[in-house]
Structure formats: C-alpha cells, structure tokens
Scaffold this motif. Structure first.
Motif, PDB file in Angstrom:
ATOM      1  N   LYS A  49     -19.881 -15.252 -11.862  1.00  0.00           N
ATOM      2  CA  LYS A  49     -19.068 -14.151 -12.386  1.00  0.00           C
ATOM      3  C   LYS A  49     -17.664 -14.184 -11.776  1.00  0.00           C
ATOM      4  N   LEU A  50     -17.560 -14.512 -10.497  1.00  0.00           N
ATOM      5  CA  LEU A  50     -16.261 -14.636  -9.855  1.00  0.00           C
ATOM      6  C   LEU A  50     -15.407 -15.705 -10.528  1.00  0.00           C
ATOM      7  N   THR A  51     -16.030 -16.828 -10.871  1.00  0.00           N
ATOM      8  CA  THR A  51     -15.316 -17.910 -11.551  1.00  0.00           C
ATOM      9  C   THR A  51     -14.884 -17.484 -12.946  1.00  0.00           C
ATOM     10  N   TYR A  52     -15.809 -16.895 -13.682  1.00  0.00           N
ATOM     11  CA  TYR A  52     -15.526 -16.389 -15.035  1.00  0.00           C
ATOM     12  C   TYR A  52     -14.349 -15.416 -15.005  1.00  0.00           C
ATOM     13  N   ASP A  53     -14.358 -14.509 -14.042  1.00  0.00           N
ATOM     14  CA  ASP A  53     -13.297 -13.508 -13.954  1.00  0.00           C
ATOM     15  C   ASP A  53     -11.960 -14.140 -13.569  1.00  0.00           C
ATOM     16  N   LEU A  54     -11.992 -15.122 -12.672  1.00  0.00           N
ATOM     17  CA  LEU A  54     -10.764 -15.823 -12.290  1.00  0.00           C
ATOM     18  C   LEU A  54     -10.140 -16.526 -13.491  1.00  0.00           C
ATOM     19  N   LEU A  55     -10.962 -17.208 -14.270  1.00  0.00           N
ATOM     20  CA  LEU A  55     -10.455 -17.920 -15.444  1.00  0.00           C
ATOM     21  C   LEU A  55      -9.896 -16.958 -16.488  1.00  0.00           C
ATOM     22  N   GLN A  56     -10.570 -15.843 -16.689  1.00  0.00           N
ATOM     23  CA  GLN A  56     -10.057 -14.864 -17.646  1.00  0.00           C
ATOM     24  C   GLN A  56      -8.753 -14.231 -17.145  1.00  0.00           C
ATOM     25  N   THR A  57      -8.670 -14.011 -15.849  1.00  0.00           N
ATOM     26  CA  THR A  57      -7.480 -13.380 -15.284  1.00  0.00           C
ATOM     27  C   THR A  57      -6.245 -14.261 -15.448  1.00  0.00           C
ATOM     28  N   VAL A  58      -6.424 -15.590 -15.328  1.00  0.00           N
ATOM     29  CA  VAL A  58      -5.267 -16.484 -15.496  1.00  0.00           C
ATOM     30  C   VAL A  58      -5.043 -16.871 -16.954  1.00  0.00           C
ATOM     31  N   GLY A  59      -5.857 -16.336 -17.853  1.00  0.00           N
ATOM     32  CA  GLY A  59      -5.671 -16.607 -19.274  1.00  0.00           C
ATOM     33  C   GLY A  59      -6.135 -17.984 -19.710  1.00  0.00           C
ATOM     34  N   ALA A  60      -7.068 -18.573 -18.944  1.00  0.00           N
ATOM     35  CA  ALA A  60      -7.525 -19.934 -19.240  1.00  0.00           C
ATOM     36  C   ALA A  60      -8.868 -19.976 -19.951  1.00  0.00           C
ATOM     37  N   LEU A  61      -9.472 -18.830 -20.169  1.00  0.00           N
ATOM     38  CA  LEU A  61     -10.771 -18.758 -20.842  1.00  0.00           C
ATOM     39  C   LEU A  61     -10.705 -17.646 -21.882  1.00  0.00           C
ATOM     40  N   HIS A  62     -10.929 -18.009 -23.133  1.00  0.00           N
ATOM     41  CA  HIS A  62     -10.792 -17.073 -24.237  1.00  0.00           C
ATOM     42  C   HIS A  62     -12.157 -16.766 -24.848  1.00  0.00           C
ATOM     43  N   ASP A  63     -12.274 -15.611 -25.449  1.00  0.00           N
ATOM     44  CA  ASP A  63     -13.550 -15.179 -26.018  1.00  0.00           C
ATOM     45  C   ASP A  63     -14.097 -16.178 -27.024  1.00  0.00           C
ATOM     46  N   SER A  64     -13.218 -16.858 -27.746  1.00  0.00           N
ATOM     47  CA  SER A  64     -13.666 -17.826 -28.752  1.00  0.00           C
ATOM     48  C   SER A  64     -14.339 -19.045 -28.137  1.00  0.00           C
ATOM     49  N   GLN A  65     -14.137 -19.250 -26.818  1.00  0.00           N
ATOM     50  CA  GLN A  65     -14.726 -20.408 -26.138  1.00  0.00           C
ATOM     51  C   GLN A  65     -16.049 -20.071 -25.465  1.00  0.00           C
ATOM     52  N   ILE A  66     -16.402 -18.794 -25.403  1.00  0.00           N
ATOM     53  CA  ILE A  66     -17.593 -18.365 -24.671  1.00  0.00           C
ATOM     54  C   ILE A  66     -18.805 -18.341 -25.602  1.00  0.00           C
ATOM     55  N   VAL A  67     -19.879 -18.952 -25.150  1.00  0.00           N
ATOM     56  CA  VAL A  67     -21.125 -19.019 -25.916  1.00  0.00           C
ATOM     57  C   VAL A  67     -22.249 -18.471 -25.051  1.00  0.00           C
ATOM     58  N   LYS A 105      -2.823 -12.064  -8.164  1.00  0.00           N
ATOM     59  CA  LYS A 105      -2.954 -10.946  -7.236  1.00  0.00           C
ATOM     60  C   LYS A 105      -4.015  -9.953  -7.697  1.00  0.00           C
ATOM     61  N   GLU A 106      -4.121  -9.767  -9.014  1.00  0.00           N
ATOM     62  CA  GLU A 106      -5.093  -8.788  -9.505  1.00  0.00           C
ATOM     63  C   GLU A 106      -6.528  -9.243  -9.268  1.00  0.00           C
ATOM     64  N   TRP A 107      -6.778 -10.554  -9.340  1.00  0.00           N
ATOM     65  CA  TRP A 107      -8.120 -11.072  -9.048  1.00  0.00           C
ATOM     66  C   TRP A 107      -8.454 -10.858  -7.571  1.00  0.00           C
ATOM     67  N   ILE A 108      -7.494 -11.166  -6.700  1.00  0.00           N
ATOM     68  CA  ILE A 108      -7.707 -10.975  -5.262  1.00  0.00           C
ATOM     69  C   ILE A 108      -7.963  -9.506  -4.960  1.00  0.00           C
ATOM     70  N   ALA A 109      -7.154  -8.625  -5.553  1.00  0.00           N
ATOM     71  CA  ALA A 109      -7.317  -7.191  -5.296  1.00  0.00           C
ATOM     72  C   ALA A 109      -8.669  -6.682  -5.789  1.00  0.00           C
ATOM     73  N   ARG A 110      -9.129  -7.212  -6.901  1.00  0.00           N
ATOM     74  CA  ARG A 110     -10.391  -6.749  -7.489  1.00  0.00           C
ATOM     75  C   ARG A 110     -11.587  -7.121  -6.619  1.00  0.00           C
ATOM     76  N   TRP A 111     -11.538  -8.294  -6.000  1.00  0.00           N
ATOM     77  CA  TRP A 111     -12.721  -8.796  -5.306  1.00  0.00           C
ATOM     78  C   TRP A 111     -12.648  -8.730  -3.782  1.00  0.00           C
ATOM     79  N   GLN A 112     -11.441  -8.569  -3.217  1.00  0.00           N
ATOM     80  CA  GLN A 112     -11.334  -8.559  -1.763  1.00  0.00           C
ATOM     81  C   GLN A 112     -12.160  -7.434  -1.138  1.00  0.00           C
ATOM     82  N   GLN A 113     -12.255  -6.297  -1.806  1.00  0.00           N
ATOM     83  CA  GLN A 113     -13.013  -5.168  -1.271  1.00  0.00           C
ATOM     84  C   GLN A 113     -14.509  -5.477  -1.144  1.00  0.00           C
ATOM     85  N   HIS A 114     -14.985  -6.475  -1.893  1.00  0.00           N
ATOM     86  CA  HIS A 114     -16.398  -6.847  -1.842  1.00  0.00           C
ATOM     87  C   HIS A 114     -16.662  -8.020  -0.889  1.00  0.00           C
TER      88      HIS A 114
END
Length: 390
Positions: free
Chosen positions: A30-48, A332-341
């Motif tokens: 999930k961390l990887t998935y979220d990182l890729l979505q945050t940088v705009g490198a993974l689009h809904d059309s590519q997810i199966v 920065k938004e990915w780091i902020a989202r997950w650093q608390q965990h």
C-alpha cells in the motif's frame, strides 16, 4: 486495445497478515501504491484487481491435503500437531484467520498478471503481493504459504505452452521455485542471493544445477555477506545476460525481493537504492530482446517497509512504464501522510546518500570471491560455447 503495463492491486492484499509484530507486512504494498499515485506515475486505467486462485490452480503445485490443511487452519480447525507437519503454526509462518483465502488472493494476483501478459492485453504486469518463493508442495516455509511463482509457471506451461525464465533477486535463495522445476528443461531458474552460510534457507549453492532433463537449467549465485552495489551488480548483469542468451525464453518472470538493502533487518548485504534502479532495467531489456516484451514481475522479501520497499518497488514500476528518470526529493505529501505511522524517519530522496554506511572491511576480498562464484555458476554455459566453437 492493449495496455503496455498493468498494476495488479487490491487493499485486500493486506489480509495476508500473520500478526502485528511479524516482519512480513503487506502494508509495504500500500505504501508503494500510494507513493506511485502521489507522484502521478500510476493511473486508474493501469490498475487491475486480482482474483482468487482456484483450488485446481493451487493444485498445479501444492498437494490437495496441504490445501485442505491451510483451509482448516484458517478456521481454527487444525490441531497443533498436524499443523506443524505442514509448516503451519511456526514462528515464521503462524496461523491467522482465513489464511487460505488471503494466500489464494496473492496467487490469483500473479495469475491475473500472467493472463494479461500472455493473452496480449499487456506487455508487462506487476503484482507486488506475490513473490512468496519459499512455499513447497506440501509445506509452508519462510513466511510463504502458497508459492505463487511456482503456480504461475505451471499455469503458464499448461495454458500457454511457454518456456519460462525465472529470475530471483531476493536476498534469500528462491528455493521453493527452484526445487519445483529442478528436473524441467523448459523452466530456467536464476537466483542471486546472500550465501546460505548464515542466512535462511541455507540452500542456493553454486553446484545446485538441476537434475535429470533439467540439469543445467538451475543457476545460483550466492554472494558473500556484506556485498556492496558494484560487486552485486557485476554478478547480476554478467550472469543474467549469459543465462538469457543461453536459454532464450518465451517469457520472463522476475521475483523482486528488496531485502539486499543495507537497512534490511533480516539480511547482511550492503546494497543501496542503486541496485533497485538497475535490476529492472536489465529485466526489461531481456523481455524485449528475447520475449517479445513479455515480462511478469512480483514482489518478495523486504522488511524495512518504510525506508526501502516503497522506493525500490516504485522504481520497478517506473522502469516498467518507462518513467525511470525520476530522482531528487520524494513528494512531501507522501512523507507527511506516512511519517506519523513510521517508527523511523522516512527518507527524503529517491536515492540513498553516498555515506549511507561506514566503509566495509574486506571489500576487495568479497568482490574477488563473488567474481569467482559467477565464473563457477556460468562454467557449464561457457564450456559448452567453447566446445561449439571448436
């Protein structure tokens, strides 16, 4: 229309969970998935979405009595004495609720990737929930209940009739896959891993070359403890190029454990993010050079789930989708989202600093020993070439 690459994903991958203190933690997916979505490198059309593997598909590799035992264990109906005989209820592979369904979903994710690639819907497919390479025909081992790569290879053989090159870059030897196909000349297995002298599972010696008709189709490079980037990459590149040219596969399946990193708590290697930029580049090249682009990739080990796995697995997808020039700061938004965990400080950059760890003693000795191991591993291929030239 064919999609070039697909990303197999579901939040339900999180259901494969032994307990909160266990080192195998699918939150890393999930961390990887979220990182890729945050940088705009993974689009809904590519997810199966993955599917559940059927019992018949699991039985391509696993004994039916073992499958039934896993089902019972997940419902609390398997005695401790019987469970232990199947490798269940151990410290490595504890029993957890609905473990059959959770495990079958990981296998089904890899089979979904296979069907997308081999039916021509995609050239490449990534299922990070898979890569559980220690599972055996009738026994769980090393955090692995069902062996999705072994099932996928058997499935590819039966449904599509292809020759498969399996490449395993996990720090632990890919023993379950190797032994499943040890006598099969239509499956070539290559594992580069930390020597089993001090590390589970203790196998993967250079002289494990296959048996019967499969002799000469199993390759192992056990690198020395404390191996660094340069030596690791030299061994990987030299070996894989020669093996691919020797075997000339129809499809490549790569297992992408990322536990060779210096930060990993379970291994003794000293790799950095540099190797995780290079590993998928060569796999990608081989896919297009020999396999008409057909490349299936799965996850694997990786136990620093905060600092290592998301970056390394994101780089795998970025190479697969030809976006691998990314560098510099992580979002920065990915780091902020997950650093608390996270119990550790998250990295700020895609790449590791040059001074990640202090200088390693015996570097020259380790490098030379690894080079000799590569020569031993490739000796049958090179000897055969010499005979043909004569």
């Amino acid at each position: 229309m064919s999609k070039n690459s697909v990303f197999i994903y579901s939040d339900a991958f999180q259901t494969y969970k032994f307990h909160d203190r266990h080192p195998f933690n699918q939150l890393r997916v999930k961390l990887t998935y979220d990182l890729l979505q945050t940088v705009g490198a993974l689009h809904d059309s590519q997810i199966v979405a993955p599917r559940l593997a059927t019992d018949e598909e699991l039985a391509l590799v696993h004994d039916m009595d073992y499958i039934e035992a896993v089902k019972k264990a997940g419902k609390g109906l398997l005695s401790e004495e019987i469970a232990i005989n199947y490798g269940l209820g151990t410290e490595d592979t504890p029993i957890f609720p609905n473990m059959h369904e959770a495990s079958a979903l990981l296998v089904g994710g890899t089979l979904t990737a296979v069907d997308y690639v081999l039916s021509g819907k995609a050239e490449h497919a990534l299922s990070l929930g898979g890569g559980l390479h220690h599972g055996f025909r009738g026994k769980a081992s090393g955090f692995c209940i069902y062996n999705d790569s072994s099932v996928a290879i058997k499935y590819m053989q039966e449904k599509y009739g292809v020759r498969v090159l399996y490449v395993d870059t996990d720090a632990h030897h890919g023993d379950g896959v190797q032994w499943t196909f040890y006598d099969d000349p239509n499956v070539c297995t290559f594992s580069i891993h930390e020597t089993g002298r001090y590390l589970f599972p203790g196998t993967g010696n250079v002289n494990e070359r296959g048996q019967g008709k499969g002799y000469g189709y199993s390759f192992n490079i056990p690198v020395d403890a404390f191996t660094e980037d340069e030596s690791w990459l030299a061994a990987y590149k030299d070996a894989l190029m020669e093996i691919a040219d020797f075997f000339r596969p129809d499809v490549i399946l790569t297992q992408n454990g990322v536990d060779a990193h210096y930060y990993d708590p379970l291994t003794h290697l000293c790799a950095t993010m540099r190797i995780y930029r290079e590993i998928p580049k060569l796999a990608h090249q081989i896919a297009h050079q020999y396999c008409n682009g057909r490349w299936i990739a799965v996850g694997g080990g990786g136990y620093d789930i905060w600092r290592v796995v998301p970056r390394a697995w994101a780089l795998l997808w970025l190479e697969m989708t030809e976006q691998s020039d990314i560098s510099g700061p992580l979002p920065k938004e990915w780091i902020a989202r997950w650093q608390q965990h996270s119990p550790v400080s998250l990295p700020l950059e895609w790449d590791d600093p040059d001074d990640l760890y202090p200088p390693i003693p015996r570097k020259a000795e380790i490098t030379e020993k690894n080079a000799q191991t590569v020569m031993k591993a490739l000796q049958p291929i090179r000897s055969n070439k010499q005979r043909l030239n004569l």
